[in-house]
Structure formats: structure tokens, C-alpha cells
Design an enzyme around this catalytic site. Structure first.
Site, PDB file in Angstrom:
ATOM      1  N   GLU A 361       0.951  -1.259   0.067  1.00 49.73           N
ATOM      2  CA  GLU A 361      -0.068  -0.233   0.006  1.00 49.73           C
ATOM      3  C   GLU A 361       0.980   0.850   0.266  1.00 49.73           C
ATOM      4  O   GLU A 361       0.318   2.316  -0.678  1.00 49.73           O
ATOM      5  CB  GLU A 361      -0.860  -0.309   1.276  1.00 49.73           C
ATOM      6  CG  GLU A 361      -2.540   1.252   0.749  1.00 49.73           C
ATOM      7  CD  GLU A 361      -3.112   0.679   2.307  1.00 49.73           C
ATOM      8  OE1 GLU A 361      -4.012  -0.135   1.437  1.00 49.73           O
ATOM      9  OE2 GLU A 361      -2.738   1.061   3.165  1.00 49.73           O
ATOM     10  N   HIS A 392       7.008 -26.837   2.827  1.00 51.52           N
ATOM     11  CA  HIS A 392       6.301 -27.680   1.632  1.00 51.52           C
ATOM     12  C   HIS A 392       5.343 -27.154   0.860  1.00 51.52           C
ATOM     13  O   HIS A 392       4.389 -27.821   0.163  1.00 51.52           O
ATOM     14  CB  HIS A 392       5.809 -28.336   2.660  1.00 51.52           C
ATOM     15  CG  HIS A 392       6.928 -29.057   3.614  1.00 51.52           C
ATOM     16  ND1 HIS A 392       7.377 -30.496   3.246  1.00 51.52           N
ATOM     17  CD2 HIS A 392       7.422 -28.386   4.938  1.00 51.52           C
ATOM     18  CE1 HIS A 392       8.697 -30.780   3.930  1.00 51.52           C
ATOM     19  NE2 HIS A 392       8.411 -30.136   5.023  1.00 51.52           N
ATOM     20  N   LYS A 517     -14.403   1.591  -4.105  1.00 52.78           N
ATOM     21  CA  LYS A 517     -15.527   2.206  -2.988  1.00 52.78           C
ATOM     22  C   LYS A 517     -15.967   2.967  -4.244  1.00 52.78           C
ATOM     23  O   LYS A 517     -17.172   2.415  -3.449  1.00 52.78           O
ATOM     24  CB  LYS A 517     -14.295   2.936  -2.247  1.00 52.78           C
ATOM     25  CG  LYS A 517     -13.181   1.978  -1.017  1.00 52.78           C
ATOM     26  CD  LYS A 517     -12.752   2.974   0.346  1.00 52.78           C
ATOM     27  CE  LYS A 517     -11.522   2.318   0.887  1.00 52.78           C
ATOM     28  NZ  LYS A 517     -11.371   3.449   2.312  1.00 52.78           N
TER      29      LYS A 517
END
Length: 560
Positions: A361, A392, A517
Site C-alpha cells: 500500500e 512444503h 469504493k
């Protein structure tokens, strides 16, 4: 010195490093690691921490050139401007002063000419007093029962940082003892599943809800806050809200309108960015409710120790500066687009997700601080998983696929040691054996000649060959106490800032989160009108219209 409207990539220091990349293309880490003097020069120690960056693809002269780059970028001046409270977040005209959140009481750190440290400590003292009331049982809920369970509602920086610290301390002996009989949960997502998981097994009578929203208007947070307010009032009545909900906010009018006593609102300031807010009331309040203020204060002191190191240590011995410069080297010059954060500690399982936000960000920008399009990439894709789990999972790619610089984080002393009779080593030694082995495996690799000597069949040699020359660094912490957790946080916060300062971008705004938004508002209105009035879909492209149509046809939401 570059003018304010020039791009930093046009400076001689940048061009010098670009040419240097060509010079070292054929230099392998096997050769670099054979130089003991070089390796010794790339070990840095501070306050019990040990940084080893000798496995970076960086000869000694690379570091000299990177330090020249820092000088050309006016890094000293930019760090000073941050600590002096200048408005380095230019697009929002704000200071960037998360360092003030953990400053000692007698420190002087100014924003707009005013020392903010006394204000910070007023809030910290208020948190200490309030958390002690809750923990001691002198503050009780609406039915007279102690509040032993806490749900903190917040999203993004209001959630990831506090969750990282909480998870890191859950198994620390001191913090564990302090948290006996208590629970802390974090509600972030507006997905109702997250609400269901958070309230499962909890009794409203013993639950305190902390609503974290600076403006008290954050859509996701306020919807979740209203949802938990309904959960409380359904069980205990509307008057119980004042006893069971508190706020971290600066909008006291909306806090009061919501039903929370404004006296139970804890402030923070415009000069605190969300992703840098874990040391404010955003993190300190829920963490103090769980672990007690004395534990959290040690966390703040750890962060402060790195702040002082960052501000005062020469760059060649400055851990956040060195890490930041090496990240710039890896991203902008060697062309590596990602970074793996690999803590060999299950307690740090939420560290990579937090740094993912802090880093991506902050530095995921496409223009300079002056608004000029950048001809080079900034930021990196951060991801990670505790060792040995990651081995793994995705280490296969790191060893034999794309080159991804790795941060290995190890702890000398386990929070919860286990020694089994008859085992060759302790559980923690087994874990740390992998911590020490993996960086060398990445650096050295394995050649076809070595495989031939081991009598590996010819058809398998290509598959078992490891190219090596894959950069990593190792950070060794003495233990994982609240103090060390604070140190680790601050190292990465400042590292990210250094990267942004060198790239010439604004690491402290986040306009990229806004567009989605805005578009969601249009969708929200459409969903409401379609469900309540049967309004036809309008104003969307074919793809979105098709998806919305399917959603509305097949979902079974009740009519509002």
C-alpha cells in the site's frame, strides 16, 4: 542534485548502478560467499539483533554505490523531515509521525510546531487506566459480569497490525500469563461469515466491542459495528451499548450518536496512517485489554529503540536503511518483482500479511511525488509463510523457478521450548536447522558436476540441478518478547519508508484503494433498488450486468 521535477532515475548515481548490473551479471553468490572479509562487512548487530545480508547479489562496491544512491536521493534530509513533522505526505498535506506513538515521555516531536508527545501519552495513560478497570473487573457489563472477551472491529491497518502483534504474543510466557482467562478476537471482513466466527461461543454479557474507525464512517467497519450492536441489544437491551462498546475514533459526535459514551473514545491523529497505526490506540487498546498495558509498553519501547537507531546511525550500519537500499537494488536494478518473508516462528504467522499491506500500500505507486509517471517499477509483491510450512508449499518455485529474494527471520530462544528424550535435537533446534540451511541452498545451489559425483542418473540431473545465486538475507532475534516484536515491526516500517524515499514517491498515501469504493457505491444502490423495488439493472457494462443478474436471481436475501 536532482531538481524537484526530475525523475531520480535520471541521476548519475542511478545510472551508475544500472551500468554496475551489467558488470556483475556473471558473478555468482558462490564466489561472493568465498570472500570472508566481504561477508564480515555484511553482518550488522544492534541491541541483540543480528542482520546478515552477505547472501545478497551485491559485491562490496555495490553497497558503496547504493550508499551513493542514498546520498543522491537526499535520504538523510528526508528522514529528518519525517522526524521533524514536516508534511512529507504531500498529497494529503500531512505529517508522518508514527514514531511519536512510541516516543519516550520526555521526547519532543512536533507537528505544525506543537509537541505531540504529551497528547500521545495522555491517550496511553487513558488506555492504561481503562484497560486496568476492565481487566480487574472494576468495570463490569450491563448485567454486572466482568468483561473478559474483546472483539476489535477494524479493517486494513486497523486490523492487520494489531492481529500480527496479538498472534506473536499469544505464546510469549509473560503475555500468556497476563492473558489468562481472556480472549481477543478481530472482526474485519463484512462477510457475515466473519461475524459468525467472531461471536461463536461468546456471551454478550461478558463481551466488550472496540470499534476502530478514525472518522467513524468506514463502510465495512461501521456495518460490522451495527451488526454487533444489534447482537448486544437483542440480548441485553439498547442501554447496554454504553457498557459493552467503546471506540477508537476522532469523530466524537458520530461516536455519541452511535450510542457509545464519548468519554470511552480513544483518539488518534491525522499524522498516523492506518497501516502505521498499530502503536496508536488502534493497536494499544485491544492489546492492553488482552495482555495488560505493561506488556504493551515493552512493545512500544522495542519499536522506539529502532526509531532511534534509524534516526541516528550512519547508513552503512543502519539496519532499516540497508534493508531498504537492498530492496531497491533487487526491484529496480536486478528486476526481481517479489519478496518472500519467511519467519521461522509460528508466532510470526501474521507478520507477512501485515507487512504485505505496509509495503504494497505504501510503495505500489506509478508516479513520483511530483506526479510524474515513473519509467521504472516500484514496490514488490510481498508474501510469506512461517518455516518450515512454506518449505512444503512454495519453496519449490523459489529454488528452481522464479528468483525471489527472501527474508529469513529466526529466533534464538523459543517461546515454548520442547525437549524430547531420545531425540537428536530439540524441536526448536530442528526448526532452526532449516533456517540456517535454506539460505545456503538458495545461494549455492547444486551443479550437474556435483550430482554426477553422487552417481545421480543422467536423465535426472537436469531435474535435480539447482542454479543457486538466489539472494536472501537473515535476521536473527535473541527471543520473541513484546520488545522484540516492536523492534521487528519498526525495522520493516522504516525499510519501506527508505524504499519510497529513494524511489521519490509518496509512501504515505493510498489513492489506489478509492476507485473500487466509489464503484461499489453504485452497485450498492442498484442492489437496494433491485431488491426493494424490482428496478432493472442499468448503467453497467455487459459483463457486470450479467454477473449482477445471476447474483440477484439466485441469492435469497430477504427484502429490505
Amino acid at each position: 542534485m536532482a531538481s524537484s521535477t526530475a525523475l531520480f532515475c535520471d541521476t548519475e548515481a542511478w545510472k551508475d548502478l544500472k551500468g554496475h548490473v551489467e558488470d556483475i551479471k556473471k558473478t555468482h553468490l558462490r564466489d561472493l560467499m568465498s570472500d570472508a572479509n566481504r561477508c564480515q562487512s555484511m553482518m550488522m548487530e544492534f541491541d541483540g539483533l543480528l542482520l546478515d545480508y552477505s547472501r545478497q547479489r551485491a559485491p562490496v562496491e555495490t553497497m558503496d554505490k547504493l550508499l551513493n544512491l542514498a546520498k543522491a536521493a537526499q535520504l538523510t534530509e528526508k528522514i529528518s523531515r519525517m522526524f521533524n513533522g514536516e508534511h512529507i505526505n504531500s498529497t494529503e498535506n500531512r505529517s508522518v509521525l508514527h514514531v511519536a506513538l512510541r516516543a519516550p515521555k520526555d521526547a519532543v516531536i512536533k507537528a505544525d510546531g506543537k509537541n505531540v508527545v504529551p497528547e500521545v501519552w495522555n491517550v496511553l495513560d487513558k488506555i492504561k487506566e481503562f484497560s486496568e478497570k476492565i481487566r480487574s473487573g472494576s468495570w463490569v457489563g450491563a448485567t454486572g459480569k466482568p468483561l473478559k472477551d474483546v472483539i476489535a472491529i477494524g479493517i486494513g491497518g486497523s486490523f492487520l497490525g494489531p492481529l500480527f502483534v496479538h498472534t506473536a504474543l499469544q505464546t510469549d510466557p509473560e503475555a500468556l500469563e497476563s492473558a489468562k482467562g481472556r480472549q481477543l478476537r478481530f472482526l474485519a471482513n463484512i462477510d457475515p461469515v466473519d461475524v459468525a466466527r467472531n461471536i461463536k461461543g461468546l456471551n454478550p454479557e461478558t463481551t466488550l466491542v472496540v470499534v476502530v474507525s478514525k472518522t467513524f464512517t468506514t463502510a465495512e467497519t461501521m456495518l460490522n459495528a451495527r451488526t454487533l450492536r444489534e447482537w448486544i441489544t437483542a440480548a441485553l437491551g439498547a442501554s447496554a451499548v454504553a457498557k459493552h462498546m467503546v471506540a477508537v475514533s476522532t469523530n466524537l459526535a458520530l461516536v455519541e450518536k452511535f450510542g457509545i459514551d464519548p468519554n470511552n473514545a480513544f483518539a488518534f491523529w491525522d499524522w498516523v496512517g492506518g497501516r502505521y497505526s498499530v502503536c496508536s490506540a488502534v493497536g494499544v487498546l485491544p492489546l492492553s485489554l488482552q495482555y495488560g498495558f505493561s506488556v504493551v509498553e515493552k512493545f512500544l519501547k522495542g519499536a522506539s529503540s529502532i526509531d532511534q537507531h534509524f534516526q541516528s546511525t550512519p547508513f552503512e550500519k543502519n539496519i532499516p536503511v540497508l534493508l531498504g537500499l537492498l530492496s531497491v537494488w533487487n526491484v529496480s536494478f536486478l528486476g526481481y518483482p517479489a519478496r518472500a518473508i519467511l519467519p521461522y516462528s509460528q508466532a510470526l504467522e501474521k507478520f507477512a500479511p501485515h507487512i504485505q499491506q505496509v509495503s504494497m500500500e505504501s510503495n505500489g505507486k506509478g508516479v513520483s511525488i511530483d506526479g510524474l509517471p515513473l519509467p521504472f517499477e516500484t514496490g514488490e509483491v510481498d508474501f510469506g509463510e512461517p518455516g518450515t510450512n512454506g518449505q512444503h508449499s512454495f519453496y519449490q518455485l523459489i529454488h528452481q523457478g522464479r528468483v525471489i529474494p527472501c527474508d529469513f527471520i529466526g529466533i534464538v530462544k523459543s517461546q515454548q521450548p520442547v525437549y524430547l528424550k531420545g531425540e537428536v535435537v530439540s524441536n526448536h533446534d530442528e526448526l532452526m536447522s532449516n533456517f540456517f540451511a535454506q539460505p545456503d541452498a538458495l545461494a549455492y545451489g547444486k551443479t550437474p558436476e556435483q550430482l554426477q559425483k553422487e552417481n545421480v542418473s543422467e536423465n535426472l540431473i537436469p531435474h535435480k540441478t539447482f542454479s543457486g545465486n538466489r539472494p536472501s538475507l537473515s535476521l536473527l532475534l535473541p527471543e520473541l518478547t513484546a520488545y522484540n516484536v516492536g523492534q521487528l515491526l519498526a525495522i520493516y516500517e522504516h525499510r519501506v519508508a527508505v524504499q519510497g524515499f529513494v524511489w521519490g514517491i509518496n509512501s504515505f498515501d493510498q489513492w489506489g484503494v478509492e476507485l473500487g469504493k466509489v464503484l461499489a457505491t453504485q452497485v450498492r444502490k442498484q442492489l437496494h433498488s433491485s431488491r426493494t423495488q424490482g428496478t432493472a439493472l442499468e448503467g453497467f457494462n455487459y459483463s457486470t450486468t450479467t454477473l449482477l443478474k445471476r447474483y440477484l436471481e439466485t441469492s435469497s436475501e430477504p427484502q429490505m
